[in-house]
Motif scaffolding. Structure first.
Motif, PDB file in Angstrom:
ATOM      1  N   GLY A  77      56.176 -37.811 -13.064  1.00  0.00           N
ATOM      2  CA  GLY A  77      55.967 -39.011 -12.688  1.00  0.00           C
ATOM      3  C   GLY A  77      56.672 -39.942 -11.351  1.00  0.00           C
ATOM      4  N   GLU A  78      57.475 -39.284 -11.300  1.00  0.00           N
ATOM      5  CA  GLU A  78      58.515 -40.151 -10.427  1.00  0.00           C
ATOM      6  C   GLU A  78      58.460 -39.827  -8.980  1.00  0.00           C
ATOM      7  OE1 GLU A  78      62.156 -37.762 -11.773  1.00  0.00           O
ATOM      8  OE2 GLU A  78      61.447 -39.008 -13.866  1.00  0.00           O
ATOM      9  N   ARG A  79      57.790 -38.781  -8.975  1.00  0.00           N
ATOM     10  CA  ARG A  79      56.803 -38.530  -7.246  1.00  0.00           C
ATOM     11  C   ARG A  79      55.758 -38.362  -6.760  1.00  0.00           C
ATOM     12  NH1 ARG A  79      58.084 -36.004  -2.537  1.00  0.00           N
ATOM     13  NH2 ARG A  79      59.675 -36.423  -2.677  1.00  0.00           N
ATOM     14  N   ARG A  80      54.731 -38.871  -5.990  1.00  0.00           N
ATOM     15  CA  ARG A  80      53.214 -39.341  -6.029  1.00  0.00           C
ATOM     16  C   ARG A  80      52.787 -38.152  -5.162  1.00  0.00           C
ATOM     17  NH1 ARG A  80      50.699 -43.898  -6.933  1.00  0.00           N
ATOM     18  NH2 ARG A  80      51.412 -44.942  -8.782  1.00  0.00           N
ATOM     19  N   ALA A  81      54.174 -38.009  -3.319  1.00  0.00           N
ATOM     20  CA  ALA A  81      53.698 -37.121  -2.658  1.00  0.00           C
ATOM     21  C   ALA A  81      54.246 -36.023  -2.455  1.00  0.00           C
ATOM     22  CB  ALA A  81      53.166 -38.275  -1.764  1.00  0.00           C
ATOM     23  N   PHE A 139      48.134 -39.457  -3.859  1.00  0.00           N
ATOM     24  CA  PHE A 139      47.721 -39.780  -5.264  1.00  0.00           C
ATOM     25  C   PHE A 139      47.021 -40.911  -5.420  1.00  0.00           C
ATOM     26  CE2 PHE A 139      49.650 -41.030  -8.857  1.00  0.00           C
ATOM     27  CZ  PHE A 139      50.483 -40.135  -9.656  1.00  0.00           C
ATOM     28  N   GLY A 140      46.030 -40.509  -6.762  1.00  0.00           N
ATOM     29  CA  GLY A 140      45.917 -41.551  -7.187  1.00  0.00           C
ATOM     30  C   GLY A 140      44.364 -42.398  -6.755  1.00  0.00           C
ATOM     31  N   TYR A 160      56.927 -34.350  -9.398  1.00  0.00           N
ATOM     32  CA  TYR A 160      55.473 -35.133  -9.710  1.00  0.00           C
ATOM     33  C   TYR A 160      55.532 -34.902 -11.228  1.00  0.00           C
ATOM     34  CZ  TYR A 160      50.429 -34.753  -9.567  1.00  0.00           C
ATOM     35  OH  TYR A 160      49.380 -34.588  -9.975  1.00  0.00           O
ATOM     36  N   ARG A 168      42.271 -33.459  -7.126  1.00  0.00           N
ATOM     37  CA  ARG A 168      41.426 -34.789  -6.627  1.00  0.00           C
ATOM     38  C   ARG A 168      39.593 -34.953  -5.816  1.00  0.00           C
ATOM     39  NH1 ARG A 168      46.749 -36.894  -3.630  1.00  0.00           N
ATOM     40  NH2 ARG A 168      48.327 -35.958  -5.578  1.00  0.00           N
ATOM     41  N   GLU A 194      47.891 -38.965 -12.465  1.00  0.00           N
ATOM     42  CA  GLU A 194      48.223 -39.670 -11.574  1.00  0.00           C
ATOM     43  C   GLU A 194      47.117 -41.414 -11.663  1.00  0.00           C
ATOM     44  OE1 GLU A 194      46.655 -38.188  -8.211  1.00  0.00           O
ATOM     45  OE2 GLU A 194      48.077 -36.383  -8.137  1.00  0.00           O
TER      46      GLU A 194
END
Length: 185
Positions: free
Chosen positions: A82-86, A113-114, A79, A152, A177
């Motif tokens: 920057g290689e994992r979003r969840a 994510f984001g 994470y 978030r 994100e």
């Protein structure tokens, strides 16, 4: 051996990992990841482990190689790279209950994510439209920050809102994100 006493013995394993927002303490039980603690200096770590011992019973053991932690450590690393979003991890919710747990579960599953959500919007999602302050309190008591993404949750007027890990950490997570521009300094 008295089997009755056995059920209360919960194994808690922990490790500290270095991340883009400083050292994080990760703690897990056989049920799943149970606690993530920011700014895990020795003093902070020791206080957190003491709280875990008193809340869950049993002495937390440092075990970065434990199968209970290896996947969490891997996913947290990915994470921050920057290689994992969840996060796809079993979570142990035993440190939180009631409304707070309900809100955090909705956050974990419903705000990807984001994306960001307002305190009031999150309150509406769990059927308590007037409870935005209670949602703020739930975020403050989140035992699993980063993985359950309280970073978030923001104010409806565009303010960043509070954050247990400090606003600098919140800004860095939102920048990671792509929600905020990278902090300049």
């Amino acid at each position: 051996m008295d089997s009755h006493g056995q059920q209360y013995e919960q194994r808690i394993v922990w490790a500290v990992v270095d991340t883009g927002i400083g050292p994080l303490l990760l703690a897990a039980t056989p049920e799943g990841l149970v606690n993530v603690v920011f700014h895990a200096t020795d003093a902070v770590r020791d206080r957190a482990l003491g709280r875990l011992a008193s809340r869950l019973g049993g002495e937390p053991v440092e075990a970065p190689g434990s199968p209970l932690l290896t996947e969490a450590i891997r996913q947290v690393g990915a994470y921050f790279a920057g290689e994992r979003r969840a996060f796809e991890l079993p979570l142990d919710w035993s440190l939180i209950s009631g409304f707070n747990r309900q809100v955090l579960r909705e956050l974990a599953t419903g705000v990807p994510f984001g994306q960001v959500v307002g305190y009031g919007d999150l309150a509406r999602r769990v059927g308590q439209p007037g409870a935005s302050q209670a949602v703020g309190a739930a975020m403050g008591s989140n035992p699993l920050p980063v993985v359950v993404p309280c970073h978030r949750v923001v104010e409806s007027d565009g303010g960043i809102g509070g954050f247990g890990g400090g606003l600098e950490a919140k800004r860095k997570l939102l920048a990671l994100e792509g929600v905020l521009p990278e902090p300049l300094f």
